[in-house]
Design an enzyme around this catalytic site. Sequence first.
Site, PDB file in Angstrom:
ATOM      1  CG  ASP A 297      81.710  55.618  74.109  1.00 37.88           C
ATOM      2  OD1 ASP A 297      80.483  55.792  74.026  1.00 37.88           O
ATOM      3  OD2 ASP A 297      82.297  55.331  75.169  1.00 37.88           O
TER       4      ASP A 297
ATOM      5  CG  ASP B 244      74.933  56.314  77.076  1.00 32.20           C
ATOM      6  OD1 ASP B 244      75.864  56.873  76.483  1.00 32.20           O
ATOM      7  OD2 ASP B 244      75.125  55.423  77.918  1.00 32.20           O
TER       8      ASP B 244
ATOM      9  CB  CYS C 180     104.757  37.873  79.206  1.00 35.77           C
ATOM     10  SG  CYS C 180     103.995  38.296  77.626  1.00 35.77           S
TER      11      CYS C 180
ATOM     12  CB  CYS D  57     104.076  39.523  74.230  1.00 31.26           C
ATOM     13  SG  CYS D  57     104.722  40.965  75.093  1.00 31.26           S
TER      14      CYS D  57
ATOM     15  CB  CYS E 248     107.733  40.038  77.742  1.00 28.40           C
ATOM     16  SG  CYS E 248     106.427  41.087  78.387  1.00 28.40           S
TER      17      CYS E 248
HETATM   18 ZN   LIG Z   1     104.555  40.493  77.337  1.00 28.15          ZN
END
Ligand SMILES: [Zn+2]
Length: 486
Positions: A84, A119, A272, A274, A277
């Site tokens: 960016d 921009d 969760c 993942c 977690c």
């Molecule tokens: Zn998680």
Amino acid sequence: MIGDFEAIEEDLAGRVGRLDTAHGRLLTPAFFPVVNPFRRELGVTDISRVGFSNLITNSYFLMKRGVKQKVHEFLNFDGVVMTDSGAYQVLQYGGIEATNREVVEYELQISPDIAVFLDLPTGDTSDRHEAIRSVEETNRRAEEIRGLIANSTAIWAHPIQGGTFLDLVRTSALAADSKEEFKMLALGSPTPLMEGYDYRTLVRMVVAAKTSVSRGKPFHLFGGGVPHLIPLAVALGVDSFDSASYVLYARDGRYMTRERVYRVEDLRELPCSCPICSSHTAKELMESEERSRLLALHNLYKIREEVAETRVAVQEGRLFEYVQQKVMSHPALYSAFREFRNLVDYLERYDPRTKGEPRGLFLFNGDSLFRPEVVRHKRRMDEWKTEGEVTLVCYNLLSRPFVRSLGVDNTYVITPFFGIVPANASEAYPLSQFEEPGDLDPEVLEDMRNSLKEFLRRNRPIKVSVKCDPPLRELLHVDSVSAPEL
Ligand SMILES: [Zn+2]
């Protein structure tokens, strides 16, 4: 060739595609996590471990710090790097100490795979003159660098400005699309819209831009870093996103799920599985010294899952149903989805006529009446001509496909959602390959009634017989609509 973009599967106005870059093929829809190499909480290795092979970083920061290496080398990253320009800093702090030309020359030197020039973002201004100025200035700056980037190995993205002024978005999109040096288009999305849950305006902006540009170029949405927004945006034709939200939210103790955002201290358990977690309790996560970093990682896993599942929905031809399911997570999102009712032509135009493996449609309520498949059939029936004696049979008296239990000319099936279906055409997908609820919503019944009335009014058959069981016969007012002809 670099910059080639191919849509592999399409659904609604969305698609799964492949973009060729100098560092391999990028599968879209894609999410570019914003990485700030000067903050150590989350590094490039972490991003890769979560499964991202692409990221975005700010070339202005690198320039200010005097980084001279190629960006891949500096980051020690082999995937697709987008840079960016610092325009976001202009938006936040009112200016940066570099010109457009300087930023672009610097980007050419560090060789990202996808690059954006400096921009002038419209942001969330409500001043039309300011918005016009940002569109004109962005256009001028794009013109300024056309010669510079002509032989670049990067894919240059042209930002589309205009903010919430849809006519200006269209003007900006047209100008961006007309310059062949720019192989990617990117809509500037005012962060306040997202934070204020004004997804409806965002939908209108995306459509205003998309209807003004060629479909062959990948379309990026600046921002859009919350998982629940992704399926809706993809359905409208957004191919990529970027955002720092996963880390900004994390610093603020916010825990993303695919549907909503929680404060981590409010969670008694982590919903969760993942790697973060499944190795921490909610309390451990909250009290950890590494809290921001762990939360950022978790948030990134959620975004990755959402992007992947959205791609699966496109591949399965189930994007409408998927969006329908996802938008129930927030009334503002649902309200943005209701905007689809006004976008029937737009969605119908791009939704493919044939999709890979045909799968039965799941039709639910009045919203399902606006699916491209349904709208398309009804438009076809508007042209349909029949005369003589007509037999109409209600769908619930028949097995599917309807033709197997009928197989007669001038026989029609009264169905929910699709309305009147000619029996001998009912094997054509998806006219009898759909599942509907046992009890139909009033809006769907009303639509069935109207389809029946309209069919009889237009065709004026000399004789009509209707086979319908009593409850539906009554609900559809069959006796009143067909009485004159019977
Ligand atoms: Zn998680």
